[in-house]
Design an enzyme around this catalytic site. Structure first.
Site, short mmCIF file in Angstrom:
data_model
loop_
_atom_site.label_atom_id
_atom_site.label_comp_id
_atom_site.label_asym_id
_atom_site.label_seq_id
_atom_site.Cartn_x
_atom_site.Cartn_y
_atom_site.Cartn_z
N LYS A 172 1.75 4.25 7.06
CA LYS A 172 1.13 5.15 6.08
C LYS A 172 1.84 6.49 6.13
O LYS A 172 2.76 6.72 6.91
CB LYS A 172 -0.36 5.35 6.38
CG LYS A 172 -1.20 4.08 6.44
CD LYS A 172 -1.40 3.42 5.09
CE LYS A 172 -2.25 2.17 5.23
NZ LYS A 172 -2.35 1.43 3.95
N SER B 158 0.81 -1.22 0.00
CA SER B 158 0.00 0.00 0.00
C SER B 158 0.84 1.27 0.00
O SER B 158 0.34 2.36 -0.26
CB SER B 158 -0.94 0.01 1.21
OG SER B 158 -0.21 0.23 2.40
#
EC number: 3.4.21.89
Length: 484
Positions: free
Chosen positions: A141, A52
């Site tokens: 993230k 991701s």
């Protein structure tokens, strides 16, 4: 999603009586204990299993070598170990089934623990945190929204309190995604040229260009010193998953060719390694962003300061600096970087900004259907472009691939409360992040674990026989890198 799995680090050593060997063993024991102490009190090691955050951080993947241009690129593996259809991001070669691949494990990160006990996460920082819906899992993230702010994703950019969130040049370098690298010359370069040369405004001008290619080099011969029309070398973008010349889209080779890039990306950066002859007065660089056209004029061997024109109008610059001239010295390679990202123009030479960033909040409306968004121009003199790389910014999507879920912060701004953060993944089209979490997009401040700062032991999966045991992972020092 991007869960992280903690590495197991075991101290090793033995008692040997030989002097030199014993000293070495004692050193290794001390080193291992030092690493253990650092890990316990300062740093923690994690493994990234998914993609991701690709290409910034890679999950389990295969390394593919393109037989057409020679570029190596990462192709992600899903949870079942399956890969998508490989497509070379540089030349678009898609007939890669059967090409030798190297299985690679996910990036191994060193995470600075406890950092956020003393300071809060900053915007654009990569951070590791406990997943709010399941605190037993650690995610990685990029932080984009800070406490008290309103966050919205619009046309691929992040808006904070109604204004576009801009990145510094250093932050742009950390996030940028490689689109093209002239170092990797394709076997079919004559059939599918990536550069077009013309003197004057267009190829129909009838004027002869002095540009030529020689392997990976773009060379401008000295020519007529009285020539005044700009001689352009223009990059032509060939979309990898469309197999034709197009504007730049948000294709990510890590996801494979089955997941196409659907969004045009106006935010671009060029990095050019130049050898500018002493007979070159100025070099011009053109960048197109959406419907805006920027031309930067750099006086290498004439007096004056850099100049910028936007849509044929001169732009006022602040703190512009002259380019040092070295008459009589042999030309040396210079690294020019120019970007238009987040409605901001930035230019640097050898890492030094040539003027303050030019911010604008009135982008021209629409898109120019331009397959040549970047160009380098010179009037006369000898100029060699040793290497030219084209990058794009992350385009934050409004949908998660194959998931019909209404996102947070897309249709309308999302207001963050105190000590609340909004996070996104760099591989936007497949990243399950604040946009798509089912209950709340918020990461509370007390769930942050630390900041990753080093990919320390990237590795390849290679079967080996060592003392009768199969060892399937070996370190790959080529991929050790700092996380900015």
């Amino acid at each position: 999603m991007s869960p992280l799995i903690a590495d197991q680090v075991e101290p090793q050593g033995a008692t040997l009586r030989s002097g030199f060997v014993r000293q070495m063993v004692e050193f290794l024991i001390a080193l291992s204990l030092g690493i253990l102490v650092i890990r316990t009190f300062t740093a923690e090691a994690y493994v990234v299993p998914t993609g991701s955050m690709a290409p910034t951080l890679l999950g389990n993947h295969e390394e593919v070598a393109c037989p057409n241009c020679g570029m190596r690129f990462a192709l992600g593996l899903d949870e079942e170990g399956r890969a998508g259809h490989p497509v070379c991001p540089n030349c678009g070669e898609d007939k890669l089934d059967g090409v030798p691949i190297v299985p690679c494990s996910g990036d191994r990160l060193l995470v600075q623990k406890g950092l956020y006990d003393f300071k809060r996460p900053r915007r654009w920082e990569v951070a590791v945190f406990h997943f709010p819906a399941d605190p037993t899992q650690a995610y990685v993230k990029r932080v984009v929204g800070l406490p008290g702010e309103s966050v919205q994703i619009w046309r691929g950019d992040v808006y904070i309190n109604g204004k576009i969130a801009r990145k510094s040049f250093q932050e742009q370098r950390a996030i940028r995604i490689l689109v093209y690298d002239s170092q990797f010359v394709t076997r079919d370069a004559n059939r599918v040229p990536r550069f077009v040369f013309h003197r004057g405004r267009s190829q129909q001008s009838g004027l002869e260009s002095a540009w030529r290619t020689e392997g990976p080099l773009l060379i401008h011969d000295a020519g007529d010193p009285t020539e005044d029309a700009l001689d352009w070398a223009e990059y032509r973008h060939r979309d990898p998953d469309r197999a034709q010349y197009t504007p730049i889209y948000d294709f990510n080779p890590y996801n494979g060719g089955d997941l196409r890039g659907e969004n045009r990306v106006p935010d671009l950066m060029v990095e050019a390694h130049l050898i500018v002859g002493n007979d070159v007065p100025t070099v011009d660089v053109r960048l197109n962003s959406g419907a805006d056209r920027f031309v930067i004029t750099l006086p290498f061997h004439e007096s004056g300061l850099p100049q910028v024109r936007r849509n044929h109008r001169e732009v006022a610059l602040t703190h512009a600096v002259p380019i040092p001239d070295t008459p009589g010295h042999a030309p040396k390679s210079r690294v020019l970087e120019a970007s238009v990202m987040d409605h901001r123009l930035s230019v640097s030479l050898d890492g030094v900004p040539l003027f303050d960033p030019v911010d604008y909040d009135n982008p021209a409306v629409g898109y120019v259907s331009d397959v040549s968004p970047i160009g380098v121009g010179v009037r006369h003199g000898s100029l060699t472009i040793e290497r030219l790389k084209v990058f794009r910014d992350v385009y934050y999507t409004s949908a998660l691939a194959n998931t019909p879920r209404r996102p947070f912060g897309v249709d309308e701004p999302y207001k963050l409360g105190p000590d609340s953060f909004f996070v996104l993944g760099d591989n936007s089209s497949v990243s399950n992040d604040s946009r798509f979490w089912s209950k709340s997009p918020v990461v509370p401040g007390d769930l942050f674990l630390g900041k990753p700062f080093l990919v320390h032991l990237p590795g390849q999966v290679v079967p080996l026989e060592v003392f009768g045991r199969s060892v399937y992972w070996v370190p790959d020092p080529r991929e050790i890198r700092y996380i900015r």
